[in-house]
Write a protein that holds these residues in place. Structure first.
Motif, PDB file in Angstrom:
ATOM      1  N   THR A   1      -3.096  -7.815  13.324  1.00 20.23           N
ATOM      2  CA  THR A   1      -2.805  -7.945  12.464  1.00 20.23           C
ATOM      3  C   THR A   1      -2.941  -9.123  11.977  1.00 20.23           C
ATOM      4  OG1 THR A   1      -1.721  -9.799  14.583  1.00 20.23           O
ATOM      5  CG2 THR A   1      -1.519  -7.185  14.343  1.00 20.23           C
ATOM      6  N   ARG A   2      -4.194 -10.149  11.487  1.00 21.96           N
ATOM      7  CA  ARG A   2      -4.527 -11.123  10.916  1.00 21.96           C
ATOM      8  C   ARG A   2      -4.755 -11.025   9.798  1.00 21.96           C
ATOM      9  NH1 ARG A   2     -10.359 -13.104  12.471  1.00 21.96           N
ATOM     10  NH2 ARG A   2     -10.089 -14.852  10.607  1.00 21.96           N
ATOM     11  N   ASP A   3      -4.183 -11.302   7.898  1.00 22.84           N
ATOM     12  CA  ASP A   3      -5.084 -10.920   7.097  1.00 22.84           C
ATOM     13  C   ASP A   3      -6.288 -11.667   6.759  1.00 22.84           C
ATOM     14  OD1 ASP A   3      -5.041 -10.994   4.470  1.00 22.84           O
ATOM     15  OD2 ASP A   3      -3.322 -11.352   3.499  1.00 22.84           O
ATOM     16  N   THR A   4      -7.472 -11.302   6.439  1.00 21.67           N
ATOM     17  CA  THR A   4      -8.719 -11.540   6.708  1.00 21.67           C
ATOM     18  C   THR A   4      -9.013 -12.440   5.629  1.00 21.67           C
ATOM     19  OG1 THR A   4      -9.459  -9.748   5.937  1.00 21.67           O
ATOM     20  CG2 THR A   4      -9.481 -10.357   7.739  1.00 21.67           C
ATOM     21  N   PHE A   5      -8.402 -11.486   3.641  1.00 28.50           N
ATOM     22  CA  PHE A   5      -8.327 -12.417   2.620  1.00 28.50           C
ATOM     23  C   PHE A   5      -9.518 -11.575   2.407  1.00 28.50           C
ATOM     24  CE2 PHE A   5      -5.631 -15.051   4.145  1.00 28.50           C
ATOM     25  CZ  PHE A   5      -4.586 -15.010   3.887  1.00 28.50           C
ATOM     26  N   LEU A   6     -10.273 -10.570   2.760  1.00 29.97           N
ATOM     27  CA  LEU A   6     -12.187 -10.574   2.694  1.00 29.97           C
ATOM     28  C   LEU A   6     -11.498  -9.641   1.296  1.00 29.97           C
ATOM     29  CD1 LEU A   6     -13.286 -10.157   6.455  1.00 29.97           C
ATOM     30  CD2 LEU A   6     -13.995 -11.685   3.973  1.00 29.97           C
ATOM     31  N   ASP A   7     -10.936  -8.396   1.112  1.00 31.85           N
ATOM     32  CA  ASP A   7     -11.003  -7.277   0.392  1.00 31.85           C
ATOM     33  C   ASP A   7     -10.738  -8.562  -1.295  1.00 31.85           C
ATOM     34  OD1 ASP A   7      -8.384  -8.743   0.946  1.00 31.85           O
ATOM     35  OD2 ASP A   7      -7.320  -6.626  -0.331  1.00 31.85           O
ATOM     36  N   LYS A   8     -10.373  -9.690  -1.542  1.00 35.64           N
ATOM     37  CA  LYS A   8     -10.512 -10.619  -2.265  1.00 35.64           C
ATOM     38  C   LYS A   8     -11.733 -11.141  -2.016  1.00 35.64           C
ATOM     39  CE  LYS A   8      -5.442 -10.839  -2.294  1.00 35.64           C
ATOM     40  NZ  LYS A   8      -5.113 -10.283  -0.735  1.00 35.64           N
ATOM     41  N   VAL A   9     -13.069 -11.319  -2.099  1.00 36.48           N
ATOM     42  CA  VAL A   9     -13.919 -12.368  -2.387  1.00 36.48           C
ATOM     43  C   VAL A   9     -15.320 -11.622  -2.268  1.00 36.48           C
ATOM     44  CG1 VAL A   9     -15.642 -13.505  -0.085  1.00 36.48           C
ATOM     45  CG2 VAL A   9     -13.095 -13.154   0.386  1.00 36.48           C
ATOM     46  N   PRO A  10     -15.845 -12.225  -4.001  1.00 36.17           N
ATOM     47  CA  PRO A  10     -16.807 -11.332  -3.710  1.00 36.17           C
ATOM     48  C   PRO A  10     -18.136 -10.980  -3.113  1.00 36.17           C
ATOM     49  CG  PRO A  10     -16.009 -13.504  -5.118  1.00 36.17           C
ATOM     50  CD  PRO A  10     -15.620 -13.390  -4.289  1.00 36.17           C
ATOM     51  N   GLY A  11     -18.776  -9.896  -3.217  1.00 36.65           N
ATOM     52  CA  GLY A  11     -19.579  -9.573  -1.966  1.00 36.65           C
ATOM     53  C   GLY A  11     -19.827  -9.057  -1.676  1.00 36.65           C
ATOM     54  N   PHE A  12     -17.973  -9.065  -0.050  1.00 38.94           N
ATOM     55  CA  PHE A  12     -18.027  -8.143   0.533  1.00 38.94           C
ATOM     56  C   PHE A  12     -17.914  -6.981   0.382  1.00 38.94           C
ATOM     57  CE2 PHE A  12     -14.794  -6.706   2.936  1.00 38.94           C
ATOM     58  CZ  PHE A  12     -15.112  -6.633   4.375  1.00 38.94           C
ATOM     59  N   LEU A  13     -18.557  -6.558   1.444  1.00 36.57           N
ATOM     60  CA  LEU A  13     -18.866  -5.362   1.456  1.00 36.57           C
ATOM     61  C   LEU A  13     -17.808  -4.402   2.814  1.00 36.57           C
ATOM     62  CD1 LEU A  13     -22.369  -4.358   0.870  1.00 36.57           C
ATOM     63  CD2 LEU A  13     -20.474  -4.422  -0.485  1.00 36.57           C
ATOM     64  N   LYS A  14     -18.485  -4.825   3.464  1.00 47.64           N
ATOM     65  CA  LYS A  14     -17.325  -3.921   4.906  1.00 47.64           C
ATOM     66  C   LYS A  14     -17.143  -4.765   6.531  1.00 47.64           C
ATOM     67  CE  LYS A  14     -18.057   0.169   7.930  1.00 47.64           C
ATOM     68  NZ  LYS A  14     -18.852   0.846   8.258  1.00 47.64           N
ATOM     69  N   PHE A  15     -16.374  -4.272   7.026  1.00 43.45           N
ATOM     70  CA  PHE A  15     -15.684  -5.060   8.307  1.00 43.45           C
ATOM     71  C   PHE A  15     -15.305  -4.383   9.305  1.00 43.45           C
ATOM     72  CE2 PHE A  15     -12.988  -7.027  11.395  1.00 43.45           C
ATOM     73  CZ  PHE A  15     -13.488  -8.303  12.106  1.00 43.45           C
ATOM     74  N   ASN A  16     -16.055  -4.457  10.523  1.00 48.52           N
ATOM     75  CA  ASN A  16     -16.154  -3.774  12.090  1.00 48.52           C
ATOM     76  C   ASN A  16     -15.771  -4.976  12.661  1.00 48.52           C
ATOM     77  OD1 ASN A  16     -15.934  -1.030  11.287  1.00 48.52           O
ATOM     78  ND2 ASN A  16     -18.305  -1.542  10.899  1.00 48.52           N
ATOM     79  N   LEU A  17     -14.447  -4.783  13.738  1.00 51.32           N
ATOM     80  CA  LEU A  17     -14.257  -5.459  14.615  1.00 51.32           C
ATOM     81  C   LEU A  17     -15.047  -4.012  16.271  1.00 51.32           C
ATOM     82  CD1 LEU A  17     -13.622  -7.718  16.948  1.00 51.32           C
ATOM     83  CD2 LEU A  17     -11.259  -6.464  16.933  1.00 51.32           C
ATOM     84  N   ILE A  18     -16.350  -5.024  16.662  1.00 49.65           N
ATOM     85  CA  ILE A  18     -17.177  -3.365  17.512  1.00 49.65           C
ATOM     86  C   ILE A  18     -16.827  -4.217  19.355  1.00 49.65           C
ATOM     87  CG2 ILE A  18     -18.511  -2.992  16.146  1.00 49.65           C
ATOM     88  CD1 ILE A  18     -20.220  -4.667  17.055  1.00 49.65           C
ATOM     89  N   LYS A  19     -16.223  -3.537  20.253  1.00 46.47           N
ATOM     90  CA  LYS A  19     -16.191  -3.826  22.034  1.00 46.47           C
ATOM     91  C   LYS A  19     -17.558  -3.157  22.358  1.00 46.47           C
ATOM     92  CE  LYS A  19     -12.958  -2.438  24.946  1.00 46.47           C
ATOM     93  NZ  LYS A  19     -12.000  -2.403  24.972  1.00 46.47           N
ATOM     94  N   GLY A  20     -17.999  -4.064  23.548  1.00 44.99           N
ATOM     95  CA  GLY A  20     -19.053  -4.176  23.810  1.00 44.99           C
ATOM     96  C   GLY A  20     -18.935  -3.742  25.844  1.00 44.99           C
ATOM     97  N   LYS A  21     -19.814  -3.827  26.455  1.00 40.46           N
ATOM     98  CA  LYS A  21     -20.324  -3.932  27.700  1.00 40.46           C
ATOM     99  C   LYS A  21     -18.765  -5.001  28.178  1.00 40.46           C
ATOM    100  CE  LYS A  21     -23.069  -2.530  30.859  1.00 40.46           C
ATOM    101  NZ  LYS A  21     -24.648  -2.933  31.422  1.00 40.46           N
ATOM    102  N   LYS A  22     -18.089  -4.292  29.797  1.00 31.20           N
ATOM    103  CA  LYS A  22     -17.124  -4.977  30.810  1.00 31.20           C
ATOM    104  C   LYS A  22     -18.021  -5.641  31.061  1.00 31.20           C
ATOM    105  CE  LYS A  22     -12.283  -4.683  32.031  1.00 31.20           C
ATOM    106  NZ  LYS A  22     -12.085  -5.674  31.632  1.00 31.20           N
ATOM    107  N   GLY A  23     -17.920  -6.860  32.217  1.00 31.94           N
ATOM    108  CA  GLY A  23     -18.004  -7.073  32.502  1.00 31.94           C
ATOM    109  C   GLY A  23     -16.662  -7.522  33.442  1.00 31.94           C
ATOM    110  N   ASP A  24     -17.285  -7.939  34.772  1.00 30.93           N
ATOM    111  CA  ASP A  24     -16.173  -8.556  36.171  1.00 30.93           C
ATOM    112  C   ASP A  24     -15.424  -9.658  34.826  1.00 30.93           C
ATOM    113  OD1 ASP A  24     -16.415  -7.214  37.736  1.00 30.93           O
ATOM    114  OD2 ASP A  24     -18.358  -8.531  38.875  1.00 30.93           O
ATOM    115  N   GLU A  25     -15.771 -10.522  34.544  1.00 34.91           N
ATOM    116  CA  GLU A  25     -14.796 -11.839  33.753  1.00 34.91           C
ATOM    117  C   GLU A  25     -14.639 -11.924  32.476  1.00 34.91           C
ATOM    118  OE1 GLU A  25     -17.375 -15.290  34.344  1.00 34.91           O
ATOM    119  OE2 GLU A  25     -17.825 -14.892  36.429  1.00 34.91           O
ATOM    120  N   PHE A  26     -15.399 -10.646  31.799  1.00 33.77           N
ATOM    121  CA  PHE A  26     -15.266 -10.505  30.247  1.00 33.77           C
ATOM    122  C   PHE A  26     -15.504  -9.006  29.425  1.00 33.77           C
ATOM    123  CE2 PHE A  26     -19.170 -12.900  30.413  1.00 33.77           C
ATOM    124  CZ  PHE A  26     -20.029 -12.591  29.503  1.00 33.77           C
TER     125      PHE A  26
END
Length: 100
Positions: A24-49
Motif C-alpha cells: 500500500t505504500r507509494d515508493t515513487f520509484l516509477d519517476k526515478v531515472p535509472g530505476f528498472l524493477k522492484f520485488n519484495l521477496i519472502k524467504g525462509k520462515k523460522g521460529d522467531e522470524f
C-alpha cells in the motif's frame, strides 16, 4: 546494472502486516531515472522470524545512489519508523554490480 537489496527479519505473526505496508505504500520509484524493477521477496520462515528482502534493479549504482539522496527517497521512507514493532533489528543492505 546494479541490484540493491535490504534484508528484513519480520517477527513471526507480523508477516501479513509487513506485506500490507509494502503493498500500500507509494515508493515513487516509477519517476526515478535509472530505476528498472522492484520485488519484495519472502524467504525462509523460522521460529522467531520470517526473512524478507526488497530487491530493486537499477541501470547503475550511480542511479541508485542518486535516488537515495533524492526527495523521492525521503518521501518513500518518511513513515518507516512507524512499523518498528514488525522488525527484529535494522534492515541489512547489500548492493551488487551485475557482471553477467
Amino acid at each position: 546494472m546494479y541490484i540493491a537489496m535490504n534484508k528484513f527479519k519480520i517477527i513471526s505473526g507480523y508477516e501479513q502486516e509487513f506485506e500490507e505496508v509494502w503493498k500500500t505504500r507509494d515508493t515513487f520509484l516509477d519517476k526515478v531515472p535509472g530505476f528498472l524493477k522492484f520485488n519484495l521477496i519472502k524467504g525462509k520462515k523460522g521460529d522467531e522470524f520470517t526473512l524478507y528482502a526488497s530487491h530493486s534493479l537499477w541501470s547503475s549504482e550511480i542511479s541508485f545512489i542518486e535516488w537515495t539522496n533524492s526527495d523521492s527517497f525521503r518521501k518513500a521512507h518518511k513513515n518507516a519508523g512507524k512499523n518498528k514493532k514488525l522488525y527484529i533489528g535494522h534492515p541489512e543492505f547489500e548492493g551488487f554490480e551485475i557482471i553477467i
